[in-house]
Design a protein around this motif. Structure first.
Motif, PDB file in Angstrom:
ATOM      1  N   LYS A 204     -94.020  -0.952 -33.177  1.00  0.00           N
ATOM      2  CA  LYS A 204     -93.092  -0.017 -32.539  1.00  0.00           C
ATOM      3  C   LYS A 204     -93.589   0.309 -31.132  1.00  0.00           C
ATOM      4  CE  LYS A 204     -90.711   4.403 -33.185  1.00  0.00           C
ATOM      5  NZ  LYS A 204     -89.347   3.804 -33.206  1.00  0.00           N
ATOM      6  N   ALA A 205     -94.878   0.569 -31.006  1.00  0.00           N
ATOM      7  CA  ALA A 205     -95.460   0.859 -29.686  1.00  0.00           C
ATOM      8  C   ALA A 205     -95.458  -0.386 -28.802  1.00  0.00           C
ATOM      9  CB  ALA A 205     -96.892   1.391 -29.845  1.00  0.00           C
ATOM     10  N   LEU A 206     -95.664  -1.564 -29.397  1.00  0.00           N
ATOM     11  CA  LEU A 206     -95.615  -2.794 -28.602  1.00  0.00           C
ATOM     12  C   LEU A 206     -94.220  -3.006 -28.030  1.00  0.00           C
ATOM     13  CD1 LEU A 206     -97.726  -5.346 -30.703  1.00  0.00           C
ATOM     14  CD2 LEU A 206     -98.476  -3.727 -28.947  1.00  0.00           C
ATOM     15  N   GLY A 207     -93.197  -2.685 -28.813  1.00  0.00           N
ATOM     16  CA  GLY A 207     -91.829  -2.799 -28.329  1.00  0.00           C
ATOM     17  C   GLY A 207     -91.559  -1.852 -27.174  1.00  0.00           C
ATOM     18  N   MET A 208     -92.107  -0.634 -27.264  1.00  0.00           N
ATOM     19  CA  MET A 208     -91.961   0.321 -26.170  1.00  0.00           C
ATOM     20  C   MET A 208     -92.710  -0.159 -24.929  1.00  0.00           C
ATOM     21  SD  MET A 208     -92.382   3.997 -28.030  1.00  0.00           S
ATOM     22  CE  MET A 208     -91.492   4.404 -29.512  1.00  0.00           C
ATOM     23  N   THR A 209     -93.871  -0.745 -25.131  1.00  0.00           N
ATOM     24  CA  THR A 209     -94.624  -1.309 -24.006  1.00  0.00           C
ATOM     25  C   THR A 209     -93.806  -2.386 -23.309  1.00  0.00           C
ATOM     26  OG1 THR A 209     -96.728  -0.860 -25.120  1.00  0.00           O
ATOM     27  CG2 THR A 209     -96.749  -2.515 -23.357  1.00  0.00           C
ATOM     28  N   LYS A 210     -93.142  -3.207 -24.099  1.00  0.00           N
ATOM     29  CA  LYS A 210     -92.290  -4.261 -23.537  1.00  0.00           C
ATOM     30  C   LYS A 210     -91.149  -3.649 -22.722  1.00  0.00           C
ATOM     31  CE  LYS A 210     -89.891  -8.436 -25.121  1.00  0.00           C
ATOM     32  NZ  LYS A 210     -89.754  -9.366 -26.269  1.00  0.00           N
ATOM     33  N   ARG A 211     -90.565  -2.564 -23.243  1.00  0.00           N
ATOM     34  CA  ARG A 211     -89.500  -1.888 -22.508  1.00  0.00           C
ATOM     35  C   ARG A 211     -90.020  -1.334 -21.180  1.00  0.00           C
ATOM     36  NH1 ARG A 211     -86.702   3.204 -25.262  1.00  0.00           N
ATOM     37  NH2 ARG A 211     -87.430   2.027 -27.086  1.00  0.00           N
ATOM     38  N   LEU A 212     -91.213  -0.761 -21.203  1.00  0.00           N
ATOM     39  CA  LEU A 212     -91.819  -0.237 -19.969  1.00  0.00           C
ATOM     40  C   LEU A 212     -92.053  -1.343 -18.943  1.00  0.00           C
ATOM     41  CD1 LEU A 212     -94.370   2.297 -21.477  1.00  0.00           C
ATOM     42  CD2 LEU A 212     -92.538   2.865 -19.865  1.00  0.00           C
ATOM     43  N   LEU A 213     -92.543  -2.478 -19.411  1.00  0.00           N
ATOM     44  CA  LEU A 213     -92.784  -3.591 -18.490  1.00  0.00           C
ATOM     45  C   LEU A 213     -91.479  -4.099 -17.890  1.00  0.00           C
ATOM     46  CD1 LEU A 213     -95.515  -5.501 -20.527  1.00  0.00           C
ATOM     47  CD2 LEU A 213     -95.839  -4.361 -18.333  1.00  0.00           C
ATOM     48  N   ASN A 214     -90.435  -4.167 -18.702  1.00  0.00           N
ATOM     49  CA  ASN A 214     -89.127  -4.579 -18.190  1.00  0.00           C
ATOM     50  C   ASN A 214     -88.646  -3.628 -17.095  1.00  0.00           C
ATOM     51  OD1 ASN A 214     -88.892  -6.791 -19.917  1.00  0.00           O
ATOM     52  ND2 ASN A 214     -87.716  -5.677 -21.450  1.00  0.00           N
ATOM     53  N   GLU A 215     -88.726  -2.340 -17.364  1.00  0.00           N
ATOM     54  CA  GLU A 215     -88.229  -1.348 -16.416  1.00  0.00           C
ATOM     55  C   GLU A 215     -89.071  -1.289 -15.151  1.00  0.00           C
ATOM     56  OE1 GLU A 215     -85.409   0.362 -16.628  1.00  0.00           O
ATOM     57  OE2 GLU A 215     -84.946  -0.624 -18.529  1.00  0.00           O
ATOM     58  N   SER A 216     -90.362  -1.643 -15.270  1.00  0.00           N
ATOM     59  CA  SER A 216     -91.247  -1.584 -14.104  1.00  0.00           C
ATOM     60  C   SER A 216     -90.825  -2.570 -13.012  1.00  0.00           C
ATOM     61  CB  SER A 216     -92.698  -1.870 -14.522  1.00  0.00           C
ATOM     62  OG  SER A 216     -92.898  -3.253 -14.789  1.00  0.00           O
ATOM     63  N   MET A 217     -90.023  -3.559 -13.384  1.00  0.00           N
ATOM     64  CA  MET A 217     -89.568  -4.546 -12.413  1.00  0.00           C
ATOM     65  C   MET A 217     -88.680  -3.932 -11.326  1.00  0.00           C
ATOM     66  SD  MET A 217     -90.859  -7.467 -13.374  1.00  0.00           S
ATOM     67  CE  MET A 217     -91.367  -8.458 -14.788  1.00  0.00           C
ATOM     68  N   ILE A 233     -94.239  10.271 -25.742  1.00  0.00           N
ATOM     69  CA  ILE A 233     -93.890  11.335 -26.678  1.00  0.00           C
ATOM     70  C   ILE A 233     -93.252  10.745 -27.935  1.00  0.00           C
ATOM     71  CG2 ILE A 233     -92.346  13.308 -27.028  1.00  0.00           C
ATOM     72  CD1 ILE A 233     -92.801  13.921 -23.993  1.00  0.00           C
ATOM     73  N   GLU A 234     -92.375   9.764 -27.723  1.00  0.00           N
ATOM     74  CA  GLU A 234     -91.730   9.104 -28.862  1.00  0.00           C
ATOM     75  C   GLU A 234     -92.754   8.354 -29.710  1.00  0.00           C
ATOM     76  OE1 GLU A 234     -88.272   5.717 -29.647  1.00  0.00           O
ATOM     77  OE2 GLU A 234     -88.322   6.795 -27.724  1.00  0.00           O
ATOM     78  N   ALA A 235     -93.694   7.661 -29.059  1.00  0.00           N
ATOM     79  CA  ALA A 235     -94.725   6.928 -29.801  1.00  0.00           C
ATOM     80  C   ALA A 235     -95.625   7.874 -30.600  1.00  0.00           C
ATOM     81  CB  ALA A 235     -95.566   6.100 -28.827  1.00  0.00           C
ATOM     82  N   ALA A 236     -95.890   9.037 -30.035  1.00  0.00           N
ATOM     83  CA  ALA A 236     -96.767  10.005 -30.698  1.00  0.00           C
ATOM     84  C   ALA A 236     -96.143  10.609 -31.950  1.00  0.00           C
ATOM     85  CB  ALA A 236     -97.148  11.113 -29.726  1.00  0.00           C
TER      86      ALA A 236
END
Length: 259
Positions: A204-217, A233-236
């Motif tokens: 679940k956290a890896l998926g959020m990390t992927k979303r963050l990397l996408n948005e960082s573009m 906050i969602e991951a926590a």
């Protein structure tokens, strides 16, 4: 034979491009089936990581040119891009599960750019990557002009795309194009190790990390910091976070569920 072979083991769905007689080049059937299999992997809770590889001597040689030169079969470039490659790239980036490209042989044209769109790319030492489009008077597609400059820099990407140079796996690793190169002998075991490790992690956290990397573009720093905060906050609040903290405190191995 089906143009995509799917196997699920230990939380890893392996999708194998299966047109070895044409170096796993894409035709319409294979492109649409790959989209279907990616969709199924996204929905399947038992799938925690996705491994994309090729059958035979190649990973993927890109588009099957026999299809585009056949009066009966040619779907046209508009349909090929809008219905084949673009949706594949979008799925690879949007599915919030880790996707590993196990590049077992040459990756050329769209085949190279599909591999580079994955989260982690591993190749063995005899593999090569080729931006082959300029060799036949085409422009790079499948997100290559977006992904490659961000991986290796504008100047290097420009040269590789215009000259169509063959890049060895070792060179690709050195320039930051791929994550890792292995020996031929260690390739299978290393791929299994990486994919199964990812499947056992807090996906679940890896998926959020992927979303963050996408948005960082495209995000500004302020936008990225805000999104990091929101997703942290969602991951926590996830079961995996509670499990990870409890395992750390009690000095045991965590049992993550991806929830």
């Amino acid at each position: 034979m089906k143009p995509i072979i799917k196997k699920i083991n230990n939380g890893v769905a392996t999708l194998t491009l299966n047109r070895p007689e044409v170096f796993n080049s894409f035709n319409r059937e294979m492109a649409l089936l790959l989209q279907d299999e990616l969709d199924a992997c996204e929905k399947d809770e038992n799938v925690r990581a996705i491994l994309l590889t090729g059958n035979g001597k190649a990973f993927c040689a890109g588009q099957d040119l026999k299809e585009v030169t056949s009066p009966e079969l040619n779907p046209g470039f508009k349909k090929i891009l809008e219905e084949h490659y673009n949706p594949i790239i979008e799925r690879i980036r949007e599915i919030e599960k880790p996707i590993i490209a196990a590049v077992n042989g040459v990756a050329a044209g769209a085949g190279a750019n599909i591999a580079l769109a994955c989260d982690i790319v591993v190749a063995h030492e005899k593999v090569s990557f080729i931006q082959a489009f300029s060799k036949i008077g085409l422009v790079p597609d499948s997100g290559g002009t977006f992904t490659l400059p961000r991986l290796i820099g504008f100047q290097k990407a420009s040269a590789l795309m215009m000259l169509g140079d063959k890049v060895s796996a070792t060179e690709a690793e050195t320039m930051g194009m791929i994550y890792k190169v292995t020996s031929v002998e260690d390739f299978t075991s290393e791929i299994s190790k990486i994919s199964e490790t990812l499947a056992q992690m807090p996906t679940k956290a890896l998926g959020m990390t992927k979303r963050l990397l996408n948005e960082s573009m495209t995000n500004s720093l302020k936008e990225q910091l805000d999104l990091e905060g929101k997703l942290q906050i969602e991951a926590a609040q996830s079961e995996d976070y509670a499990e990870g903290v409890d395992a750390f405190v009690n000095k045991r191995k965590p049992n993550f569920k991806g929830r």
